[in-house]
Design an enzyme around this catalytic site. Structure first.
Site, short mmCIF file in Angstrom:
data_model
loop_
_atom_site.label_atom_id
_atom_site.label_comp_id
_atom_site.label_asym_id
_atom_site.label_seq_id
_atom_site.Cartn_x
_atom_site.Cartn_y
_atom_site.Cartn_z
N SER A 1 3.00 -5.44 29.89
CA SER A 1 4.35 -5.99 29.77
C SER A 1 4.34 -7.52 29.69
CB SER A 1 5.21 -5.56 30.97
OG SER A 1 5.30 -4.16 31.06
N GLY B 1 6.90 -1.93 29.14
CA GLY B 1 6.32 -2.57 27.97
C GLY B 1 7.00 -3.89 27.66
N GLY C 1 8.72 -6.98 25.07
CA GLY C 1 9.57 -7.11 23.90
C GLY C 1 11.05 -6.90 24.16
N CYS D 1 11.38 0.61 33.48
CA CYS D 1 11.32 -0.74 32.92
C CYS D 1 11.82 -0.75 31.47
CB CYS D 1 9.91 -1.30 33.06
SG CYS D 1 9.82 -3.09 32.92
N GLN E 1 15.64 0.40 29.62
CA GLN E 1 16.44 -0.31 28.61
C GLN E 1 16.64 0.56 27.37
OE1 GLN E 1 14.09 -3.86 28.08
NE2 GLN E 1 14.11 -4.27 30.28
N ASN F 1 8.98 -6.46 36.48
CA ASN F 1 8.52 -7.32 35.40
C ASN F 1 9.41 -7.07 34.20
OD1 ASN F 1 7.26 -8.84 33.46
ND2 ASN F 1 5.51 -7.48 33.24
N GLY G 1 12.44 -9.08 31.40
CA GLY G 1 13.24 -10.21 30.97
C GLY G 1 14.51 -9.80 30.27
N PHE G 2 14.73 -8.48 30.11
CA PHE G 2 15.95 -7.95 29.51
C PHE G 2 16.56 -6.95 30.48
CE2 PHE G 2 13.45 -9.46 26.00
CZ PHE G 2 14.37 -9.94 25.07
N HIS H 1 9.15 -0.77 38.71
CA HIS H 1 7.88 -0.06 38.58
C HIS H 1 7.60 0.78 39.82
CE1 HIS H 1 5.96 -2.48 35.13
NE2 HIS H 1 7.21 -2.90 35.25
N GLU I 1 5.37 3.00 40.21
CA GLU I 1 3.93 3.19 40.47
C GLU I 1 3.41 2.08 41.35
OE1 GLU I 1 3.76 -0.12 37.94
OE2 GLU I 1 4.94 1.70 37.70
#
Length: 399
Positions: free
Chosen positions: A45, A232, A234, A260, A264, A302, A304-305, A350, A352
């Protein structure tokens, strides 16, 4: 050896080379975890991001051969204040600096990471470059041109750059109870392991897998008992193919769990919008409330969107009703979704949790319950949506 960090708004930080010598560019973001740096570095990510560690002392436990979450380090660059001179751990095989150098990761040390973090919180994540050795001797104009020439994260479709090229299977531990098709958008190795511990055989597929590939990845080539979308890098708005695959899964009512990036994509598949956070959430100490239980868990993040939705509002989608299931307590950002009429749910963080904490491990049990046939509305005692009017205003939405 001299090094310099240049932000796209012109602010500059000087320090010393750490890891490989050379130059790199990416999006500057900060991670608040005080440990688990090896898991952070190998999390796909973080592809194309220059990671700033807020913990002042990094590298204390060196680098080992067991804690990697993928086959390589993915960060574009690494920024620390005070790297450990001598690691102290019986599991360490080499220093963190040696591993960064071996994998060609350009870093910088001796930076006032407190000031840098405050700057990114106030101005937002932005493009940055780390330059060391001869590259650091170039003019300020040349360095700034290199930074501003880097691609932006908004609009970036990056899952195809980090996904597996070939499908592979992680067998269940003990007796196989279920089979799951997992779309690798940047998956961490601990995720299929957590499912395997619950008797789930996981077939990990490339991000380019078609709906037909997904629906034939179950035991003996049949329909899987569940479908999983991983974390992931992007912009989720650019993941057109993956969203179409997910919509096909929802139409066929195959139990779905996403984390994550997968959260989205579920949001966009349901018709919600997504937006880029001002500086995002990264670290292993983020408080989240499960609105179905009102319990607070400390979680690993983690991203950013985020999904643009309203807690407490039930929305009608092409696949039935959906609602926000989790919210971040620092800023009110949506941290989870659940469908009320089809077997699907997701979280933004996350579960995990490599390298921890483990408060959210119960979500894998919820996924197993979903495959058992338990509807999403019965996975917990639903106490109703929480009134979030007193939560902090969402300060991370960009204007």
């Amino acid at each position: 050896m001299r090094a310099v960090l240049v932000l796209e708004d012109g602010r500059t930080f000087r320090g010393e080379a750490y890891g490989a010598v050379g130059e790199t560019v990416g999006e500057a973001v900060f991670s608040t975890g005080m440990t688990g740096y090896q898991e952070t570095l190998t999390d796909p990510s973080y592809h194309r991001q220059v990671v700033v560690m807020t913990a002042p002392h990094v590298g204390n436990t060196g680098y080992n051969d067991e804690d990697q979450e993928s086959q390589r380090i993915w960060v574009a660059g690494y920024v620390v204040r005070d790297p450990a001179r001598v690691p102290s751990s019986w599991r360490s095989r080499r220093t963190l600096g040696e591993e960064l150098a071996a994998q060609g990761v350009v870093g910088i040390s001796g930076v006032d990471t407190r000031a840098l973090t405050r700057h990114l919180r106030e101005r937002g994540s932005m493009r940055a470059g780390v330059f060391s050795g001869p590259a650091a001797e170039r003019s300020a104009e040349e360095l700034m041109a290199a930074v501003q020439g880097a691609p932006a994260m908004a609009g970036a479709d990056l899952a195809g750059q980090v996904t597996t090229q070939q499908a592979y299977t992680v067998p269940a531990v003990g007796e196989r109870r279920y089979s799951v098709a997992a779309l690798d958008l940047g998956i961490k190795s601990m995720t299929p392991q957590r499912l395997a511990e619950r008797g789930v055989e996981v077939t990990v597929l490339p991000a380019t897998a078609t709906l037909e590939d997904v629906l034939s990845a179950g035991a003996d080539g049949g329909v899987p008992d569940g479908v999983f979308f991983s974390n992931g890098p992007g912009d989720p708005a650019a993941a057109v193919h993956e969203i179409e695959v997910l919509q096909g899964v929802l139409e066929r009512r195959v139990p779905f769990f996403g984390i994550c990036y997968g959260n989205q994509l579920l949001g966009r598949a349901l018709g919600y919008g997504t937006y880029k956070l001002k500086y995002g959430h990264r670290g292993i100490n983020q408080p989240v409330m499960d609105l179905t239980t009102r319990k607070v868990e400390v979680t690993s993040h983690n991203h950013g969107f985020a999904v643009d939705a309203v807690a407490g509002e039930v929305r009608t989608t092409p696949y039935g009703r959906a609602e926000v299931s989790h919210v971040g307590l620092n800023d009110g950002v949506v941290e989870g979704l659940r469908c009320l009429d089809v077997p699907a749910f997701s979280v933004q963080y996350h579960p995990e949790a490599a390298a921890g904490p483990h408060d959210a491990a119960y979500l894998f049990d919820r996924f197993v319950d979903l495959m058992d046939g338990v509807p999403t509305t019965a996975l917990v005692d639903d106490t109703g949506a929480v009134d979030t009017t007193e939560n902090p205003a969402d300060s991370q939405k960009d204007a």
